[in-house]
Design a protein around this motif. Structure first.
Motif, PDB file in Angstrom:
ATOM      1  N   TYR A 257       0.836  -1.206   0.000  1.00  0.00           N
ATOM      2  CA  TYR A 257       0.000   0.000   0.000  1.00  0.00           C
ATOM      3  C   TYR A 257       0.867   1.252   0.000  1.00  0.00           C
ATOM      4  O   TYR A 257       1.808   1.365   0.789  1.00  0.00           O
ATOM      5  CB  TYR A 257      -0.920   0.008   1.210  1.00  0.00           C
ATOM      6  N   VAL A 258       0.543   2.188  -0.894  1.00  0.00           N
ATOM      7  CA  VAL A 258       1.289   3.441  -0.982  1.00  0.00           C
ATOM      8  C   VAL A 258       0.299   4.596  -0.919  1.00  0.00           C
ATOM      9  O   VAL A 258      -0.577   4.731  -1.782  1.00  0.00           O
ATOM     10  CB  VAL A 258       2.098   3.529  -2.293  1.00  0.00           C
ATOM     11  N   ASP A 259       0.418   5.433   0.100  1.00  0.00           N
ATOM     12  CA  ASP A 259      -0.450   6.602   0.244  1.00  0.00           C
ATOM     13  C   ASP A 259       0.210   7.788  -0.456  1.00  0.00           C
ATOM     14  O   ASP A 259       1.165   8.371   0.037  1.00  0.00           O
ATOM     15  CB  ASP A 259      -0.664   6.912   1.721  1.00  0.00           C
ATOM     16  N   ALA A 260      -0.326   8.135  -1.644  1.00  0.00           N
ATOM     17  CA  ALA A 260       0.269   9.221  -2.434  1.00  0.00           C
ATOM     18  C   ALA A 260      -0.718  10.348  -2.695  1.00  0.00           C
ATOM     19  O   ALA A 260      -0.537  11.151  -3.609  1.00  0.00           O
ATOM     20  CB  ALA A 260       0.779   8.663  -3.763  1.00  0.00           C
ATOM     21  N   GLY A 261      -1.754  10.435  -1.872  1.00  0.00           N
ATOM     22  CA  GLY A 261      -2.798  11.431  -2.087  1.00  0.00           C
ATOM     23  C   GLY A 261      -2.289  12.857  -2.144  1.00  0.00           C
ATOM     24  O   GLY A 261      -2.641  13.624  -3.046  1.00  0.00           O
ATOM     25  N   ALA A 262      -1.455  13.224  -1.194  1.00  0.00           N
ATOM     26  CA  ALA A 262      -0.940  14.594  -1.146  1.00  0.00           C
ATOM     27  C   ALA A 262      -0.103  14.904  -2.387  1.00  0.00           C
ATOM     28  O   ALA A 262      -0.155  16.008  -2.937  1.00  0.00           O
ATOM     29  CB  ALA A 262      -0.114  14.796   0.122  1.00  0.00           C
ATOM     30  N   HIS A 263       0.657  13.916  -2.838  1.00  0.00           N
ATOM     31  CA  HIS A 263       1.511  14.091  -4.016  1.00  0.00           C
ATOM     32  C   HIS A 263       0.677  14.396  -5.263  1.00  0.00           C
ATOM     33  O   HIS A 263       0.996  15.320  -6.033  1.00  0.00           O
ATOM     34  CB  HIS A 263       2.333  12.826  -4.232  1.00  0.00           C
ATOM     35  N   PHE A 264      -0.398  13.652  -5.464  1.00  0.00           N
ATOM     36  CA  PHE A 264      -1.225  13.843  -6.644  1.00  0.00           C
ATOM     37  C   PHE A 264      -1.994  15.164  -6.590  1.00  0.00           C
ATOM     38  O   PHE A 264      -2.147  15.840  -7.612  1.00  0.00           O
ATOM     39  CB  PHE A 264      -2.206  12.674  -6.810  1.00  0.00           C
ATOM     40  N   LEU A 265      -2.477  15.539  -5.415  1.00  0.00           N
ATOM     41  CA  LEU A 265      -3.178  16.815  -5.278  1.00  0.00           C
ATOM     42  C   LEU A 265      -2.272  17.985  -5.644  1.00  0.00           C
ATOM     43  O   LEU A 265      -2.682  18.936  -6.318  1.00  0.00           O
ATOM     44  CB  LEU A 265      -3.706  16.982  -3.857  1.00  0.00           C
ATOM     45  N   THR A 266      -1.031  17.913  -5.186  1.00  0.00           N
ATOM     46  CA  THR A 266      -0.068  18.970  -5.511  1.00  0.00           C
ATOM     47  C   THR A 266       0.176  19.036  -7.018  1.00  0.00           C
ATOM     48  O   THR A 266       0.237  20.120  -7.609  1.00  0.00           O
ATOM     49  CB  THR A 266       1.266  18.723  -4.784  1.00  0.00           C
ATOM     50  N   ALA A 267       0.286  17.889  -7.649  1.00  0.00           N
ATOM     51  CA  ALA A 267       0.547  17.847  -9.090  1.00  0.00           C
ATOM     52  C   ALA A 267      -0.608  18.417  -9.901  1.00  0.00           C
ATOM     53  O   ALA A 267      -0.403  18.963 -10.995  1.00  0.00           O
ATOM     54  CB  ALA A 267       0.833  16.412  -9.530  1.00  0.00           C
ATOM     55  N   LEU A 268      -1.837  18.312  -9.369  1.00  0.00           N
ATOM     56  CA  LEU A 268      -3.011  18.792 -10.101  1.00  0.00           C
ATOM     57  C   LEU A 268      -3.439  20.196  -9.702  1.00  0.00           C
ATOM     58  O   LEU A 268      -4.438  20.703 -10.227  1.00  0.00           O
ATOM     59  CB  LEU A 268      -4.189  17.834  -9.876  1.00  0.00           C
ATOM     60  N   ALA A 269      -2.719  20.827  -8.832  1.00  0.00           N
ATOM     61  CA  ALA A 269      -3.094  22.168  -8.360  1.00  0.00           C
ATOM     62  C   ALA A 269      -3.210  23.134  -9.532  1.00  0.00           C
ATOM     63  O   ALA A 269      -2.298  23.276 -10.342  1.00  0.00           O
ATOM     64  CB  ALA A 269      -2.059  22.674  -7.369  1.00  0.00           C
ATOM     65  N   GLY A 270      -4.373  23.765  -9.636  1.00  0.00           N
ATOM     66  CA  GLY A 270      -4.604  24.752 -10.678  1.00  0.00           C
ATOM     67  C   GLY A 270      -4.954  24.192 -12.039  1.00  0.00           C
ATOM     68  O   GLY A 270      -5.234  24.949 -12.974  1.00  0.00           O
ATOM     69  N   VAL A 271      -4.953  22.875 -12.196  1.00  0.00           N
ATOM     70  CA  VAL A 271      -5.225  22.252 -13.495  1.00  0.00           C
ATOM     71  C   VAL A 271      -6.732  22.047 -13.673  1.00  0.00           C
ATOM     72  O   VAL A 271      -7.386  21.484 -12.798  1.00  0.00           O
ATOM     73  CB  VAL A 271      -4.499  20.897 -13.628  1.00  0.00           C
ATOM     74  N   THR A 272      -7.272  22.498 -14.790  1.00  0.00           N
ATOM     75  CA  THR A 272      -8.704  22.356 -15.050  1.00  0.00           C
ATOM     76  C   THR A 272      -9.017  21.621 -16.350  1.00  0.00           C
ATOM     77  O   THR A 272     -10.116  21.094 -16.506  1.00  0.00           O
ATOM     78  CB  THR A 272      -9.380  23.743 -15.118  1.00  0.00           C
ATOM     79  N   GLU A 273      -8.075  21.572 -17.290  1.00  0.00           N
ATOM     80  CA  GLU A 273      -8.332  20.965 -18.588  1.00  0.00           C
ATOM     81  C   GLU A 273      -8.319  19.438 -18.465  1.00  0.00           C
ATOM     82  O   GLU A 273      -7.369  18.851 -17.947  1.00  0.00           O
ATOM     83  CB  GLU A 273      -7.266  21.430 -19.581  1.00  0.00           C
ATOM     84  N   PRO A 274      -9.382  18.753 -18.929  1.00  0.00           N
ATOM     85  CA  PRO A 274      -9.517  17.305 -18.709  1.00  0.00           C
ATOM     86  C   PRO A 274      -8.360  16.467 -19.238  1.00  0.00           C
ATOM     87  O   PRO A 274      -7.862  15.578 -18.548  1.00  0.00           O
ATOM     88  CB  PRO A 274     -10.819  16.955 -19.439  1.00  0.00           C
ATOM     89  N   GLU A 275      -7.930  16.712 -20.467  1.00  0.00           N
ATOM     90  CA  GLU A 275      -6.848  15.914 -21.029  1.00  0.00           C
ATOM     91  C   GLU A 275      -5.551  16.118 -20.255  1.00  0.00           C
ATOM     92  O   GLU A 275      -4.772  15.184 -20.068  1.00  0.00           O
ATOM     93  CB  GLU A 275      -6.638  16.266 -22.510  1.00  0.00           C
ATOM     94  N   LYS A 276      -5.323  17.347 -19.800  1.00  0.00           N
ATOM     95  CA  LYS A 276      -4.117  17.624 -19.020  1.00  0.00           C
ATOM     96  C   LYS A 276      -4.170  16.883 -17.693  1.00  0.00           C
ATOM     97  O   LYS A 276      -3.166  16.350 -17.216  1.00  0.00           O
ATOM     98  CB  LYS A 276      -3.954  19.126 -18.802  1.00  0.00           C
ATOM     99  N   LYS A 277      -5.342  16.846 -17.085  1.00  0.00           N
ATOM    100  CA  LYS A 277      -5.515  16.079 -15.844  1.00  0.00           C
ATOM    101  C   LYS A 277      -5.109  14.622 -16.046  1.00  0.00           C
ATOM    102  O   LYS A 277      -4.346  14.053 -15.266  1.00  0.00           O
ATOM    103  CB  LYS A 277      -6.987  16.104 -15.392  1.00  0.00           C
ATOM    104  N   ARG A 278      -5.651  14.030 -17.095  1.00  0.00           N
ATOM    105  CA  ARG A 278      -5.375  12.621 -17.358  1.00  0.00           C
ATOM    106  C   ARG A 278      -3.892  12.376 -17.602  1.00  0.00           C
ATOM    107  O   ARG A 278      -3.334  11.398 -17.116  1.00  0.00           O
ATOM    108  CB  ARG A 278      -6.198  12.147 -18.567  1.00  0.00           C
ATOM    109  N   ARG A 279      -3.277  13.263 -18.373  1.00  0.00           N
ATOM    110  CA  ARG A 279      -1.851  13.088 -18.657  1.00  0.00           C
ATOM    111  C   ARG A 279      -1.013  13.206 -17.390  1.00  0.00           C
ATOM    112  O   ARG A 279      -0.097  12.419 -17.159  1.00  0.00           O
ATOM    113  CB  ARG A 279      -1.390  14.116 -19.697  1.00  0.00           C
ATOM    114  N   ILE A 280      -1.343  14.190 -16.558  1.00  0.00           N
ATOM    115  CA  ILE A 280      -0.597  14.377 -15.313  1.00  0.00           C
ATOM    116  C   ILE A 280      -0.761  13.165 -14.409  1.00  0.00           C
ATOM    117  O   ILE A 280       0.217  12.652 -13.842  1.00  0.00           O
ATOM    118  CB  ILE A 280      -1.063  15.658 -14.584  1.00  0.00           C
TER     119      ILE A 280
END
Length: 540
Positions: A296-319
């Motif tokens: 088990y790997v808890d990476a929630g904080a890491h992913f939230l930081t990476a998506l900060a300010g991102v709104t475009e759907p394709e960019k979300k998926r790529r990130i």
């Protein structure tokens, strides 16, 4: 170590290997851009014969090497007389292999063989009664007057030499035609869609009687061949598997574990976008009930930081796709080394990411990308793993069958599809911790009430979507300004097409009342009644 891409040569080798294992019982579908091409493939598999979707560019020589028992030409959005329309290799007519042309595929057959197609004054869309003139071969046991689904603006006005009329409709004089001697058939309607009442029987007639295929595409045959291919591909190397708890990754885990045992390491990366209580439930099932170790790997904080300010759907998926792989690389260094990454990629994932309609000779992509799936279009080019994707050619219903045969419990086999990026693509706009909490609470209520009303297995998916807007409401005599929640409940057979579920009004009322009363930050609930197409099941 770079990503191992599936080259045209290896693609052909895999198809040849599979065809050999299934005694050459294979039907090739040439895709001309129809939204139903993969549905044709699925229908062929329903009658227990393996099918493969190839680009319309595929040459007759390549097809000959695959030794298919039959060829189906799909429909398509083009008119046969438009400029630069897709054309098949005319040499396919000389392969002496039975061919069935569907809609555009029929027009192409007629034109290339000397007949004539013209735009009609009156198109035909939707249900039509099929009046049968010849019950031989293709239309054997099809009831006269049965309903078939039409979608065309062009029609055949003159058959090629050697062809005979099989059926007509009120608006289409040549609804089905055949050259019995050469085993060439064309239908103006779409037998693959559920609305065509006798469609599956027609496909069965073509596959079993005309192409003389035997029913060798079974769950047992797939599992046995998949295990052989996994062992042959992986050898003695170690494999890392991305476990999500859904039927795809769970069936994959069971299949990989059966094939390579302790060479497999399952890792559950909690990216913070799972539904409420799911991570805990997943770990308990696999460790205590299935006895398959999970890291088990808890990476929630890491992913939230990476998506900060991102709104475009394709960019979300790529990130999300990139970050997922990067986290896996870190885990692999700690637990590994690992050479392979196992993924539960399915055929619809590949199709919607426009990764299936590829010319085996030129690599040219044909289809228009609908959206990138995190495990297809979101993978980085410098991926440090080689990929193993044994479910890549399966539809969801086939994965469920495989899961049952491997001993997966029904609670996982019947689990509704959940996207790899999770709730991140059910939050329209920026993903924040606050919005995740709102959506989790609302989503839990939807699932609880769908279960309580006994509709969970009747729906393909039932979930909530959080919109980034706010609307005015009144609660307790006070003005509110809060988010709306969208309910999305759909029915489907395979996820390729879907319709909104006609659930009882009282159920919608209960869900709406509970969400508004129990979820802080929501004051309005709406119901999405859009089918797929024109919409998609997910909002992003």
């Amino acid at each position: 170590m770079k990503t191992e891409q599936l080259s045209p040569t290896s693609f052909q080798q895999i198809s040849n290997t599979l065809a050999e294992e299934l005694n050459r019982q294979i039907i090739v579908i040439l895709d001309f851009g129809s939204q139903y091409s993969e549905l044709i493939a699925r229908r062929v598999r329903e009658v227990e014969v393996y099918s493969e979707v190839l680009s319309y560019c595929t040459t007759a020589d390549v097809i000959r090497q695959l030794s298919p028992k039959g060829i189906i030409l799909s429909g398509g959005p083009n008119s046969i007389y438009e400029d630069d329309v897709p054309q098949c290799d005319p040499k396919i007519w000389d392969l002496e292999i039975p061919i069935l042309g569907v809609c555009y595929g029929m027009h192409l057959m007629v034109q290339q063989l000397g007949g004539e197609v013209a735009k009609t004054q009156r198109g035909e869309y939707g249900k039509a009664s099929l009046h049968i003139d010849d019950f031989t071969n293709l239309l054997t046991d099809i009831e006269n007057g049965t309903t078939m689904w039409m979608s065309h603006g062009d029609s055949v006005i003159q058959m090629p030499s050697g062809f005979e009329l099989l059926a007509h409709t009120e608006n289409t004089p040549y609804a089905a035609i055949a050259n019995h001697e050469k085993k060439l058939y064309g239908v103006q309607f779409h037998p693959e869609v559920a609305h065509s009442v006798g469609g599956l029987s027609l496909i069965s007639n073509f596959v079993h009687h005309i192409c003389e295929c035997k029913p060798t595409w079974t769950t047992t045959a797939f599992v046995e061949e998949a295990i052989r291919e996994i062992r042959g591909r992986v050898g003695n190397e170690q494999v890392l598997l991305a476990l999500s708890g859904g039927v795809d990754s769970s069936a994959l885990a069971f299949l990989m574990h059966k094939a390579i045992g302790n060479q497999l390491t399952c890792v559950f990366i909690d990216q913070g976008f799972m539904r409420k209580h799911e991570p805990e439930r997943l770990l308990k099932l696999f460790k205590e009930q299935f006895h398959i170790p999970v890291e088990y790997v808890d990476a929630g904080a890491h992913f939230l930081t990476a998506l900060a300010g991102v709104t475009e759907p394709e960019k979300k998926r790529r990130i999300i796709g990139h970050e997922f792989i990067h986290v896996f690389e870190e885990v692999s260094k700690r637990l590994g080394p690992f050479d392979y990454l196992a993924q539960g990629t399915l055929y619809p994932d590949v199709i919607e990411s426009a990764d299936t309609n590829v010319d085996p000779q030129t690599g040219e992509r044909v289809a228009m990308k609908i959206k990138s799936h995190h495990n297809v279009g979101g993978l980085p080019k410098d991926l440090r793993f080689k990929l193993v994707e044994p479910l890549r050619k399966l539809f969801k219903d086939e994965v469920r069958k495989v899961g049952r045969s491997l001993g997966l419990p029904e609670e996982i086999v019947q689990r509704q599809p959940f996207p790899g990026p999770g709730l991140a693509i059910r939050i329209i706009g920026e993903v924040t911790a606050e919005r995740l909490n709102i959506l989790r609470d609302a989503d839990l209520i939807v699932r609880q009430e769908i279960n309580k009303h006994g509709l969970y297995n009747e729906c393909w998916q039932a979930f909530a979507v959080l919109l980034p807007i706010r609307s005015v409401g009144v609660m307790g005599d006070r003005r509110t300004y809060a988010h709306p929640i969208v309910l999305r409940i759909v029915t489907s057979e395979d996820g390729m097409t879907a319709d909104w579920a006609r659930v009882p009004y009282n159920l919608l009322e209960v869900i709406s009342n509970r969400i508004v009363n129990e979820v802080k930050g929501v004051n309005r609930v709406v119901y999405d009644i859009t089918s797929k197409p024109p919409g998609t099941i997910e909002w992003e």
